[in-house]
Enzyme design. Structure first.
Site, PDB file in Angstrom:
ATOM      1  N   ASP A   1      -3.619  -4.499  -4.246  1.00 61.73           N
ATOM      2  CA  ASP A   1      -2.228  -4.418  -3.805  1.00 61.73           C
ATOM      3  C   ASP A   1      -1.764  -5.768  -3.244  1.00 61.73           C
ATOM      4  OD1 ASP A   1       0.039  -2.570  -3.141  1.00 61.73           O
ATOM      5  OD2 ASP A   1      -0.401  -3.199  -1.092  1.00 61.73           O
TER       6      ASP A   1
ATOM      7  N   GLU B   1      -1.794  -6.771  -8.506  1.00 62.97           N
ATOM      8  CA  GLU B   1      -0.346  -6.610  -8.423  1.00 62.97           C
ATOM      9  C   GLU B   1       0.208  -7.921  -7.898  1.00 62.97           C
ATOM     10  OE1 GLU B   1       3.240  -4.422  -6.079  1.00 62.97           O
ATOM     11  OE2 GLU B   1       1.416  -5.071  -5.083  1.00 62.97           O
TER      12      GLU B   1
HETATM   13  C1  NOJ Z   1       2.893  -2.506  -3.373  1.00 60.06           C
HETATM   14  C2  NOJ Z   1       2.846  -1.048  -3.662  1.00 60.06           C
HETATM   15  O1  NOJ Z   1       2.984  -0.852  -5.044  1.00 60.06           O
HETATM   16  C3  NOJ Z   1       3.966  -0.404  -2.870  1.00 60.06           C
HETATM   17  O2  NOJ Z   1       4.113   0.944  -3.214  1.00 60.06           O
HETATM   18  C4  NOJ Z   1       3.700  -0.581  -1.406  1.00 60.06           C
HETATM   19  O3  NOJ Z   1       4.804  -0.112  -0.659  1.00 60.06           O
HETATM   20  C5  NOJ Z   1       3.473  -2.047  -1.049  1.00 60.06           C
HETATM   21  N1  NOJ Z   1       2.623  -2.735  -1.992  1.00 60.06           N
HETATM   22  C6  NOJ Z   1       2.844  -2.163   0.317  1.00 60.06           C
HETATM   23  O4  NOJ Z   1       1.508  -1.767   0.263  1.00 60.06           O
END
Ligand code: NOJ
Length: 542
Positions: free
Chosen positions: A201, A244
């Protein structure tokens, strides 16, 4: 060996336990429910599940606010249930990737509670603090319009802490070697329990040095990604990191590493946004540019392609004009838009037609990389714009036409099931679509099977084929002695194209979806017809 890299030709299914299947009828999905549905996922043909966070959490950001990295939230079951799930998945040949959410913790995490208790607490330096309110305290928010600041005063210790996301998600200080060691422990723990890797993440924010958070020397610790990767690979040779990172194409190499020694896979947010631009305008030229711009990556690295995920459709990388064009077509009303950059709708209601939905999925599966689909998209689920922010796209899976869509027998599901209009569970559900030969579900199953029969996409080289039409995207893959030719027509009218034998690679090419073959005419050309929003996949017949 390239063929050893399983992730190059995997098909990933992303799901959130919370809204997938509830076995104990308390309204929240759980591991037992997921286990009962593994056969369904297996039959769909996918081989990898990406599981959203399921650890203990106050659940103020859909589980992305973790309060204990080493457990299972009791709403979803126990650690024993997790292991049973992994066991059952392995028996079916399904790999499991879980989220690694280590940019921040929940403010309820024991570490943060300790850190805030006093300035000389041993955990103090695990987070990022400032005595004064930094000048940029209200800059760099990820959720503009909802999030007010990135620095918030902690009442207990009377200093400001940094949080890239909501104020209840304090950032961990990854400059601190103790924090890095703990992150290794977290990775090691879940790897021992049998997972195949992590969806990491918020990668760019993990790499941010705590100094740069204070507005000084903006610096990203790319070497930390390599460190993570090394640790991962020592513990499990074939485990992967799927990042991500919504970054510009010229930055992606830093994440993959020059020699592919960084992250294995990254979501291709850039191509995603230009895919929607192409869907909105039928002009494929900017999409081709985006594909070319992200082409040059190390051999072992890989893009993950997707259409929608659990967040908003982020259009932040488009120009203002391009973004407004996509808004006008797919999210024209203000309440469909979010964070000044995105659309909070699911795919089917956005596109509105079955043909264009098929076009979008066929395209995504044909892009150079690993396809990732989102639960419910295989049956064309809708959204609920009455729910707040991104919850609009997080409604329960629609299994049957029974009450609560068969997701739970409880009275109050965690999010309401879509029960009105065209996308209601009574009209859109797995059970009905299983029985209907022409359903989206059966079409998607065939698409997944076809993708698996085309290893050229994951392992091979690709080039854009000139088609003479800006509305058509033509891609040609080669791998070993196989040649794959794929065309997508973004226009809502049928078009014809002429393909010289030299480009097709053979005088006979076979359509992979029907038993039609094309044989060159006397001028040595194939003539291919594409219906409105049509798509065709061919293989050269040697
Ligand atoms: C990216 C995630 O996809 C999202 O859903 C989340 O709110 C943020 N990171 C914080 O962890």
């Amino acid at each position: 060996m390239l063929e050893d890299l399983w992730y190059k030709n995997a098909v990933i299914y992303s799901l959130d336990l919370e809204t997938f299947m509830d076995a104990n009828n308390d309204g929240t999905g759980d591991f037992e429910g997921l286990c009962n549905r593994l056969d369904y996922l297996h039959a769909l043909g996918l081989d990898t599940i990406w599981l959203a966070p399921f650890q203990p959490t106050p659940n103020r950001d859909n589980g992305y606010d973790i309060s204990d990295f080493y457990g299972v939230d009791p709403r979803h079951g126990s650690s024993g249930d997790f292991v049973s799930f992994i066991h059952k998945a392995r028996k079916l040949g399904i790999k499991v990737i879980i989220d690694l959410v280590v940019n921040h913790t929940s403010d309820q995490h024991r570490w943060f509670q300790e850190a805030r208790s006093s300035k000389d607490n041993a955990k103090r330096d695990w987070y990022v603090w400032s005595e004064e309110r930094p000048a940029d305290w209200n800059k760099g928010m990820v959720f503009p319009g909802v999030q007010k600041a990135t620095w918030t005063r902690d009442k207990e210790s009377k200093e400001y802490y940094f949080h890239r996301f909501y104020e209840f998600q304090p950032d961990l200080n990854t400059d601190n070697p103790e924090v890095r060691e703990e992150i290794n422990k977290i990775m090691g723990y879940w790897l021992e329990l049998g997972i195949a890797g992590f969806r990491v993440d918020a990668v760019p924010f993990i790499l941010e040095s705590s100094n740069s958070k204070k507005g000084e020397n903006p610096k990203l610790h790319f070497e930390y990604l390599k460190e993570m990767r090394k640790f991962l690979q020592w513990r499990k040779g074939d485990a992967v990191l799927l990042g991500e990172a919504n970054v510009l194409p010229n930055e992606s190499k830093k994440y993959f590493g020059e020699e592919g020694e960084g992250i294995h896979l990254m979501f291709n947010f850039f191509v995603n946004q230009y895919t929607f631009y192409a869907l909105a305008t039928a002009d494929t030229r900017p999409l081709i540019k985006a594909l070319e711009a992200t082409k040059d990556i190390p051999g072992s690295s890989q893009w993950a392609h997707f259409l929608r995920n659990h967040d908003e459709l982020d259009l932040g990388r488009l120009t203002e004009e391009e973004r407004q064009t996509v808004f006008a077509r797919f999210g024209p009303e203000k309440h469909m838009q979010l964070y000044e950059r995105g659309i909070r709708r699911r795919l089917s209601p956005m596109l509105g037609s079955r043909q264009q939905t098929e076009l979008a999925y066929s395209l995504m599966f044909s892009l150079p990389g690993t396809p990732v689909i989102r639960y419910g998209d295989e049956i064309g689920m809708g959204d609920n714009l009455e729910l707040e922010e991104r919850d609009s796209v997080r409604t329960p899976m629609q299994w049957t036409g029974e009450k609560q869509g068969g997701f739970t027998k409880g009275e109050t599901p965690i999010h309401p099931v879509v029960d009105e209009g065209y996308y209601s569970y009574e009209h859109v559900n797995v059970e009905d679509q299983r029985r209907e030969p022409g359903s989206l579900l059966n079409w998607m199953t065939s698409l997944i099977r076809m993708r698996k029969e085309c290893p050229e996409i994951g392992y091979g080289n690709w080039e854009i084929m000139e088609t003479g039409h800006t509305e058509i995207l033509g891609m040609r893959y080669t791998w070993k002695n196989k040649i794959l030719l794929i065309w997508h027509n973004f226009q809502e009218k049928s078009l014809e194209l002429v393909v010289p034998e030299k480009m097709a690679g053979a005088s006979r090419i076979a359509d992979l979806m029907s038993n039609i073959e094309s044989i060159v005419d006397e001028k040595g050309r194939h003539t291919i017809t594409l219906e409105a929003y049509g798509y065709r996949w061919f293989r050269a017949v040697p």
